[in-house]
Write a protein that holds these residues in place. Structure first.
Motif, PDB file in Angstrom:
ATOM      1  N   THR A 199      76.959  36.309  60.671  1.00  0.00           N
ATOM      2  CA  THR A 199      76.928  34.952  61.217  1.00  0.00           C
ATOM      3  C   THR A 199      77.355  34.899  62.679  1.00  0.00           C
ATOM      4  O   THR A 199      76.974  33.976  63.405  1.00  0.00           O
ATOM      5  CB  THR A 199      77.847  34.030  60.389  1.00  0.00           C
ATOM      6  N   PHE A 258      74.107  36.639  64.559  1.00  0.00           N
ATOM      7  CA  PHE A 258      72.833  35.931  64.448  1.00  0.00           C
ATOM      8  C   PHE A 258      73.112  34.461  64.113  1.00  0.00           C
ATOM      9  O   PHE A 258      73.306  34.098  62.953  1.00  0.00           O
ATOM     10  CB  PHE A 258      71.945  36.556  63.367  1.00  0.00           C
ATOM     11  N   ILE A 259      73.152  33.628  65.125  1.00  0.00           N
ATOM     12  CA  ILE A 259      73.500  32.216  64.971  1.00  0.00           C
ATOM     13  C   ILE A 259      72.531  31.506  64.028  1.00  0.00           C
ATOM     14  O   ILE A 259      72.918  30.616  63.256  1.00  0.00           O
ATOM     15  CB  ILE A 259      73.519  31.501  66.337  1.00  0.00           C
ATOM     16  N   TRP A 260      71.269  31.903  64.080  1.00  0.00           N
ATOM     17  CA  TRP A 260      70.253  31.227  63.267  1.00  0.00           C
ATOM     18  C   TRP A 260      70.495  31.419  61.778  1.00  0.00           C
ATOM     19  O   TRP A 260      70.098  30.600  60.956  1.00  0.00           O
ATOM     20  CB  TRP A 260      68.855  31.708  63.637  1.00  0.00           C
ATOM     21  N   ILE A 261      71.185  32.514  61.400  1.00  0.00           N
ATOM     22  CA  ILE A 261      71.497  32.739  59.990  1.00  0.00           C
ATOM     23  C   ILE A 261      72.418  31.635  59.478  1.00  0.00           C
ATOM     24  O   ILE A 261      72.241  31.108  58.374  1.00  0.00           O
ATOM     25  CB  ILE A 261      72.161  34.121  59.791  1.00  0.00           C
ATOM     26  N   GLU A 262      73.399  31.268  60.294  1.00  0.00           N
ATOM     27  CA  GLU A 262      74.313  30.194  59.913  1.00  0.00           C
ATOM     28  C   GLU A 262      73.562  28.886  59.705  1.00  0.00           C
ATOM     29  O   GLU A 262      73.799  28.165  58.727  1.00  0.00           O
ATOM     30  CB  GLU A 262      75.384  30.015  60.995  1.00  0.00           C
ATOM     31  N   PHE A 263      72.621  28.582  60.599  1.00  0.00           N
ATOM     32  CA  PHE A 263      71.850  27.344  60.493  1.00  0.00           C
ATOM     33  C   PHE A 263      71.005  27.340  59.214  1.00  0.00           C
ATOM     34  O   PHE A 263      70.971  26.348  58.465  1.00  0.00           O
ATOM     35  CB  PHE A 263      70.944  27.191  61.725  1.00  0.00           C
ATOM     36  N   VAL A 264      70.345  28.471  58.948  1.00  0.00           N
ATOM     37  CA  VAL A 264      69.494  28.567  57.752  1.00  0.00           C
ATOM     38  C   VAL A 264      70.324  28.413  56.482  1.00  0.00           C
ATOM     39  O   VAL A 264      69.923  27.709  55.539  1.00  0.00           O
ATOM     40  CB  VAL A 264      68.734  29.918  57.735  1.00  0.00           C
TER      41      VAL A 264
END
Length: 505
Positions: free
Chosen positions: A32, A35-41
């Motif tokens: 997390t 990869f910031i986008w993993i947190e959003f997903v």
């Protein structure tokens, strides 16, 4: 032996699991942060998962745990939920059991004459029998039933029947512990193996985690006894480990079967007293209904060992059976059933009662549906009574159970505690017409997660023996009043939080 098991098996296992959880957490934190986008997903996915749980849940009280975890910790909770689901779907044990259960259905054959006879006696074909019959468990008539409580006499009957074995002795138990009870059983198994009798022993690895060494199956095999440690405890965290074999079954030559609530350990026959007097039961079945117990055993055995091409090689054909009074229906419960068999049997007994429903259970961790059914039955004017332990074996679990007392008592349910010690019996009796005895506790684990078994009696004279045992037990109990249910605010708050996670206890 206990010291050796704790430091040789339990402690290393706990350290490995703790290390594994730390690795998962570290990996989660790294992903997390990188990869910031993993947190959003994951946050978006958590919303859909919670909505899906609410939409599809068949017992929301137990699924509430997942909802709370995901809502409080969206990213971590979502990962754990996905991991748990994937683990369950891909588990080898899961697929083997599902496959063998499908095969086993062909061995449950209903005698049409008996079914027609029951329907003639009761034109409405009461819900308890209709449900069990539709689930595929046959209704039998030509069967003797004996009820032993406490277990000391049942254990002696068990040893006597084992001594008569000529072909096989098959056993499936949640807990086996070396001591007076098990050593007597083992001595007979060793003797019978030398006589050419096939002996099989299956015990739950988690249930016997602190009572048997990890090598115990090998020790039994060296004696000529075939052995399986069901669903071996693994240091790899997975949800399959949460589904345990809680059954108690012994089948001898297809002629006689034993079941009930008792495991094979000294506390069950009061040789060892840790929690006061231990009150439990052993039941003996002789006759055609033994076949259903045999099928239950062979289903789990062959899911793990795959050695019987056909179950019928072990079936005993009874000749000139006497028409015993009443009917008996052995039934199984698995975490993979579409229907919650154990809970449905209990609720059907409550819903059809007109005079009384008497219940014994060691644990009381129930969902809103069961609470409402108990209260609704009491408010119809039915005498609903529950006997619980007076001395706890697991204090936190007992405290959770007592947190239900006030609501049930206010709803008209009478609660009693067995003052001499611990009640381990799982019994429902109703109107001198129905009784069920088995392994199914009134808690989430038994009702939703474990492999269990029960025996339903209908219009059988032996129900009076179970009733009499209940009445005698009641004389040694204290009735709980509303005043007894008052709980300190802090303790009440803590118990309320823990109840959310009760499915894991």
């Amino acid at each position: 032996m206990k010291f050796k098991i704790i430091f040789g098996r339990i402690l290393p296992l706990a350290i490995i699991i703790l290390g594994e959880l730390l690795v998962y957490y570290s990996l989660f934190k790294w992903l997390t942060s990188m990869f910031i986008w993993i947190e959003f997903v994951l946050r978006i996915l958590s919303i859909f998962i919670v909505l899906n749980i609410i939409r599809t849940s068949r017992h929301i009280s137990s699924d509430l745990m997942w909802i709370v975890i995901i809502m409080l910790f969206p990213m971590f909770g979502t990962i754990v939920y996905i991991f748990a689901g994937a683990n369950l779907i891909t588990g080898k044990t899961f697929y083997s059991i599902i496959k063998e259960e499908a095969k086993a259905k062909e061995y449950y054959k209903q005698d049409k004459e008996i079914l027609d006879e029951v329907k003639t006696q009761n034109p409405n074909f009461t819900s308890e029998l209709a449900f069990i019959s539709n689930e595929g468990y046959p209704i039998y008539k030509n069967t003797d039933f004996s009820f032993y409580s406490p277990c000391e006499d049942g254990w002696k009957a068990m040893l006597e029947e084992m001594e008569k074995a000529e072909k096989y002795i098959f056993m499936e138990y949640f807990i086996i512990e070396e001591g007076t009870m098990w050593n007597a059983v083992l001595a007979i198994l060793e003797k019978k193996v030398k006589q050419g009798v096939e002996c099989r022993v299956m015990y739950d690895d988690m249930g016997s985690l602190n009572t048997l060494p990890s090598s115990y199956t090998k020790q039994l095999e060296k004696k000529g006894i075939k052995a399986i440690s069901f669903n071996r405890v693994s240091p790899i965290v997975n949800t399959i480990m949460n589904h345990r074999d809680h059954r108690k079954i012994m089948v001898i030559d297809g002629k006689v079967a034993f079941s009930g609530g008792a495991n094979l350990a000294d506390e069950y026959i009061n040789v060892k007293r840790i929690h006061g007097h231990w009150l439990d039961n052993i039941i003996r079945i002789k006759g055609e209904a033994v076949w259903s117990y045999l099928v239950m055993f062979l289903t789990n055995w062959n899911a793990l060992r795959h050695e019987d091409i056909s179950y019928t090689q072990y079936k005993y054909t009874f000749q000139n059976c006497k028409n015993k009074d009443g009917y008996i229906i052995p039934y199984a419960d698995t975490p993979f059933d579409q229907e919650l068999t154990g809970q449905s049997v209990y609720e059907d007994i409550l819903n059809s009662a007109n005079e009384y429903v008497y219940i014994m259970t060691p644990y009381l961790i129930i969902d809103s549906e069961m609470i409402n059914t108990l209260i609704h039955t009491a408010k119809k004017g039915v005498d609903v009574r529950i006997i619980m332990p007076g001395i706890a074996d697991k204090q936190i679990v007992h405290d959770i159970g007592t947190s239900y007392y006030a609501q049930l008592i206010e709803g008209g349910v009478k609660i009693y505690e067995y003052e001499p010690g611990f009640v381990h019996s799982k019994v429902f009796i109703s109107d001198n017409k129905y009784a069920t005895v088995g392994t199914i506790n009134l808690d989430y684990r038994s009702l939703y997660l474990h492999f269990e078994n029960g025996t339903l009696l209908y219009n059988a004279s032996t129900i009076k023996d179970i009733y009499q045992n209940y009445v005698e037990t009641l004389e040694k109990c204290k009735e709980i009043t509303i005043k007894d249910t008052h709980m300190h605010f802090i303790k009440g708050f803590i118990i309320s939080v823990i109840r959310i996670f009760a499915p894991m206890l």
